[in-house]
Design an enzyme around this catalytic site. Structure first.
Site, short mmCIF file in Angstrom:
data_model
loop_
_atom_site.label_atom_id
_atom_site.label_comp_id
_atom_site.label_asym_id
_atom_site.label_seq_id
_atom_site.Cartn_x
_atom_site.Cartn_y
_atom_site.Cartn_z
N GLY A 8 0.84 -1.20 0.00
CA GLY A 8 0.00 0.00 0.00
C GLY A 8 0.87 1.24 0.00
O GLY A 8 0.57 2.24 0.66
N ARG A 12 -1.77 7.55 1.09
CA ARG A 12 -1.29 8.59 1.99
C ARG A 12 -0.41 8.01 3.08
O ARG A 12 0.65 8.54 3.41
CB ARG A 12 -2.49 9.34 2.60
CG ARG A 12 -3.22 10.25 1.62
CD ARG A 12 -4.26 11.08 2.35
NE ARG A 12 -5.37 10.25 2.81
CZ ARG A 12 -6.52 10.08 2.16
NH1 ARG A 12 -6.68 10.70 1.00
NH2 ARG A 12 -7.47 9.34 2.65
N MET A 13 -0.85 6.88 3.66
CA MET A 13 -0.04 6.25 4.69
C MET A 13 1.24 5.66 4.10
O MET A 13 2.29 5.68 4.75
CB MET A 13 -0.83 5.15 5.40
CG MET A 13 -1.53 5.60 6.66
SD MET A 13 -0.40 6.26 7.92
CE MET A 13 0.58 4.81 8.29
N THR A 75 -4.08 -2.31 8.44
CA THR A 75 -5.32 -2.17 7.66
C THR A 75 -6.53 -2.22 8.59
O THR A 75 -6.60 -3.08 9.47
CB THR A 75 -5.42 -3.29 6.63
OG1 THR A 75 -4.26 -3.27 5.79
CG2 THR A 75 -6.67 -3.14 5.78
N HIS A 131 -12.76 11.87 11.77
CA HIS A 131 -11.74 11.69 10.74
C HIS A 131 -12.09 12.53 9.50
O HIS A 131 -13.19 13.06 9.39
CB HIS A 131 -11.63 10.23 10.33
CG HIS A 131 -10.88 9.39 11.31
ND1 HIS A 131 -11.47 8.87 12.45
CD2 HIS A 131 -9.58 8.98 11.36
CE1 HIS A 131 -10.57 8.18 13.14
NE2 HIS A 131 -9.43 8.23 12.50
N HIS A 132 -11.14 12.59 8.58
CA HIS A 132 -11.30 13.32 7.32
C HIS A 132 -12.48 12.78 6.51
O HIS A 132 -12.94 11.65 6.71
CB HIS A 132 -10.01 13.22 6.50
CG HIS A 132 -9.55 11.82 6.29
ND1 HIS A 132 -9.98 11.03 5.25
CD2 HIS A 132 -8.69 11.04 7.01
CE1 HIS A 132 -9.41 9.84 5.31
NE2 HIS A 132 -8.63 9.81 6.38
N LYS A 135 -12.55 9.09 4.71
CA LYS A 135 -12.49 7.79 5.40
C LYS A 135 -13.76 7.00 5.11
O LYS A 135 -14.87 7.53 5.19
CB LYS A 135 -12.31 8.00 6.91
CG LYS A 135 -12.08 6.69 7.67
CD LYS A 135 -11.58 6.94 9.07
CE LYS A 135 -11.37 5.64 9.84
NZ LYS A 135 -10.35 4.78 9.21
N THR A 142 -9.42 2.61 15.31
CA THR A 142 -8.96 3.08 16.62
C THR A 142 -10.09 3.11 17.63
O THR A 142 -9.91 2.73 18.80
CB THR A 142 -8.34 4.48 16.49
OG1 THR A 142 -7.27 4.43 15.54
CG2 THR A 142 -7.81 4.99 17.82
#
Length: 242
Positions: A8, A12-13, A75, A131-132, A135, A142
């Protein structure tokens, strides 16, 4: 020098993980994305870090097992079948799976577990996350991690004691349940609060992520920690020795 392969890598990550790999003095063994062959990456790596998609998990675990190397899975959106696959892979290699690789969130979960265990079920627990706008899963991995920590502290099963998606005339809150609320908007990297509400008093335990680099740094630290570990399923608690 530890060779870290990233699954991946173009997300972004993934970009944050590549930067964190270099920051930690590790060797970036390469990265793959959808449609690429994970087997070639596994052969070139000492450890794999997977932040891809649930649908790819089984194949990623298989190549790590075949190569005899550990894998860290960050993930989110995993279901029971994914966890069964993680358990099976952990019989052969070291597997670290977590809904959040932040060291701060790992410590927060520890505090939530302790607080839930010390306080009775007349203290209501609500978990609020934001979150943004991009998502796709809710509650976040989390939030579920924090919910599991609270449930473990109380010695209860989380799925059987969850309240979420309240809308309309829902009736009174169930005693001893753990509530979830998910907010989405803007570019928020990840805000989480666990509210323990008792009679005339409240405790709020919170973590605010200002940049996803914190997750990347935690993931690389976890990946380094996995090197040399025996077969088994590990968590970020093990990395911090909590």
């Amino acid at each position: 020098m530890t060779k870290i392969g990233i699954i991946g890598s173009e997300g972004r990550m993934g970009h944050a993980l590549k930067a964190a790999t270099q920051e930690a003095g590790c060797d970036f063994a390469g990265g793959i994305d959808k449609g690429d062959d994970p087997a070639a990456l596994a052969k070139a790596s000492d450890v794999l870090v997977d932040f891809s998609a649930p649908a790819a998990l089984a194949a990623n675990l298989a190549v790590a097992r075949d190569a005899g190397i550990p894998i860290l899975v960050g993930t989110t959106g995993l279901d029971d079948s994914h966890h069964a696959a993680l358990d099976d892979a952990a019989k052969h290699i070291a597997v670290l799976q977590t809904g959040n690789t932040s060291l701060g969130v790992t410590l927060l979960a520890h505090l939530v577990r302790e607080a839930a265990g010390k306080l009775g079920d007349d203290w209501d627990i609500e978990i609020v996350e934001m979150h943004h706008r991009m998502k796709v899963d809710a509650p976040s991995g989390t939030a579920l991690l924090l919910g599991e920590a609270a449930a473990e502290g109380r010695g209860i099963d989380l799925p059987a004691n969850t309240e979420s998606g309240r809308d309309g005339h829902t009736g009174a809150r169930g005693k001893g349940t753990i509530g979830f609320a998910a907010l989405r908007g803007g570019t928020v990297a990840g805000d989480h609060s666990v509210i323990l509400a008792g009679e005339q008093e409240r405790i709020t335990l919170s973590h605010l992520a200002e940049d996803r680099s914190i997750f990347a740094r935690g993931a690389i630290r976890g990946a380094q920690w996995l090197i040399g570990k025996g077969a088994g399923r590990y968590s970020m608690n093990d990395v911090l020795d909590l």
